[in-house]
Design an enzyme around this catalytic site. Structure first.
Site, short mmCIF file in Angstrom:
data_model
loop_
_atom_site.label_atom_id
_atom_site.label_comp_id
_atom_site.label_asym_id
_atom_site.label_seq_id
_atom_site.Cartn_x
_atom_site.Cartn_y
_atom_site.Cartn_z
N GLU A 340 0.85 -1.20 0.00
CA GLU A 340 0.00 0.00 0.00
C GLU A 340 0.87 1.24 0.00
O GLU A 340 1.90 1.28 0.69
CB GLU A 340 -0.88 0.10 1.26
O1 IFM Z 1 -7.68 2.47 4.09
C1 IFM Z 1 -6.57 2.08 4.83
C2 IFM Z 1 -6.30 0.60 4.66
O2 IFM Z 1 -7.41 -0.18 5.02
C3 IFM Z 1 -5.14 0.17 5.52
N1 IFM Z 1 -3.98 1.03 5.29
C4 IFM Z 1 -4.19 2.46 5.32
C5 IFM Z 1 -5.33 2.84 4.39
C6 IFM Z 1 -5.53 4.36 4.39
O3 IFM Z 1 -5.83 4.81 5.66
#
Ligand code: IFM
Length: 435
Positions: A340
């Site tokens: 992410e």
């Molecule tokens: O949306 C979240 C995700 O579920 C987990 N990591 C951070 C993202 C943004 O806050």
């Protein structure tokens, strides 16, 4: 400097079931219903982006934008709505999600636990219950049997430390029970769950002769002293960094529940249980000592003036991503998959540059020697951002909340261009044909 990413470098985006599918029967849905005041914009996840029904169209749209990978999570409460009772239709559903990814030439990256729990497990004590590891292993094995032939990249638990902080230390998320003891128990419980899930996934893969690479998605949020010359600013960053950014990873590499969570007791299956390092990265924090912040171990986050901020108030600094990758590579020598990285941005004014700059930072870390296997942008479409409701927009696609119509944002075309060219560090002109 221009970096050419390797041909097998994974590029795509990440989602989580509750945020895009919505739900009816997990601990979050119950909190949304029973404590509406906990969600800032008063919304409920509902059917979220209706992705459970629209996944084929959504995945095609991402593949059309040249994505070569897609991360999603399997919603435990759908697959196992009652303790030990598995829903064959839901397993078929997720098997079809995987098949669809493969048919569109997108590598699936599958998360088993992304913040939500079935209510039957939440009611038994959730991640702190003594039988959570066994139940998680059973769920992992059922998922592996259903889709393991087509899945190589697995994530047992998304951001265990974030869940421990918001659910157990602050008590702002389920189970809404703030306490230091609960926080430490939650970390220990999730380390045990990860070990059990890791073992189960590999047992099933091994039995079938499948390949599996298993990790967690670790949220790295380095704390740096606001004033590096101040001994107290430096000192106050040490403990939160050790607990938030290193404890879980060190537990997984040493196999022990290290202090302050445990007394170094061995957890079966935990040692060496990261085949790669899943990295969720958003920002660093600058801290100074504050006696008013005992919950944060006296580290007060101060945003230095003039630093660009996202709509969440998080600092934007691509070089912080490079530093994080290089430090994690230095500390663990594990291949890194960026699971992410993204930005809350109301009007898509920041995202295109954010993507270009952060991928350039990844390119720089690779050039410096780090083994990075891919970059998954958070996230495919604007979705349910937990306690923020629908008020924070992280998506490449805008979603009309009334009609569910998807509209690619300009930044989606910029990311598509990078996915197509695999070149970073050059100004990206959006390609018409890409979106
Ligand atoms: O949306 C979240 C995700 O579920 C987990 N990591 C951070 C993202 C943004 O806050």
């Amino acid at each position: 400097m221009i970096h050419q990413l390797p041909g097998d470098f994974l590029l795509g985006c990440a989602t989580a079931a509750h945020q895009v599918e919505g739900n009816l029967d997990n601990d979050w849905t119950r909190m949304e219903r029973e404590h509406p005041e906990r969600i800032k914009d008063g919304s409920v996840s509902g059917i979220a982006c209706d992705h459970h029904a629209r996944y084929r169209d959504d995945l095609r749209e991402l593949a059309d934008m040249h994505h070569s990978a897609h991360r999603f999570s399997i919603e435990w409460s759908r697959v196992e709505p009652r303790d030990g009772v598995f829903d064959a239709d839901e397993l078929r559903h997720y098997a079809d999600v995987v098949r669809t990814c493969r048919s569109l030439r997108m590598e699936p990256v599958v998360t088993l636990h992304h913040f939500t729990l079935p209510v039957w497990l939440a009611d038994r004590g959730g991640v702190c219950s003594s039988d959570a590891p066994h139940r998680f292993a059973r769920f992992a094995a059922v998922c592996a049997e259903a889709i393991g032939a087509d899945v190589r990249w697995w994530i047992t638990i998304n951001e265990p430390t974030v869940l421990a902080v918001f659910g157990y230390l602050y008590g702002e998320w389920p189970p809404l029970e703030p306490s230091m003891g609960g926080f430490l128990d939650a970390l220990a419980g999730m380390a045990r769950m990860h070990a059990a899930g890791y073992t189960a996934l590999h047992r099933v893969a091994h039995a079938h002769g499948w390949d599996a690479a298993v990790s967690i998605a670790h949220h790295e949020r380095p704390l740096r002293p606001l004033n590096p010359r101040s001994p107290i600013h430096r000192a106050v960053a040490v403990l939160p960094n050790a607990i938030f950014n290193r404890w879980f990873l060190r537990a997984c590499t040493t196999g022990r529940l290290l202090p302050p969570v445990g007394h170094s007791q061995v957890v079966p299956g935990l040692r060496g249980s990261l085949d790669y390092l899943g990295l969720n990265f958003y920002c660093e924090e600058r801290v100074r000592f504050s006696p008013r912040r005992p919950r944060e171990l006296f580290a007060e986050n101060v945003v230095p003036s003039g630093v660009p901020l996202s709509a969440f108030g998080w600092t934007i600094d691509p070089d912080a991503l490079r530093r994080a990758i290089e430090n994690l590579w230095e500390d663990f020598r594990l291949p890194i998959l960026i699971t992410e990285n993204g930005v809350a941005d109301d009007h898509d004014e920041l995202r295109a540059q954010f993507i270009v700059d952060h991928l350039s930072a990844v390119g720089a870390a690779i050039a410096a020697g780090a083994d990075v296997r891919g970059y998954l942008h958070w996230t495919a479409m604007d979705n349910f951002e937990w306690a923020e409701g629908y008020s924070k927009r992280f998506g490449l696609l805008a979603v009309d909340r009334g009609t569910q119509e998807r509209t690619p944002k300009p930044s989606a075309a910029v990311f598509a261009q990078i996915c197509a060219s695999r070149r970073v560090g050059v100004p990206q002109a959006p390609v018409e044909a890409a979106v």
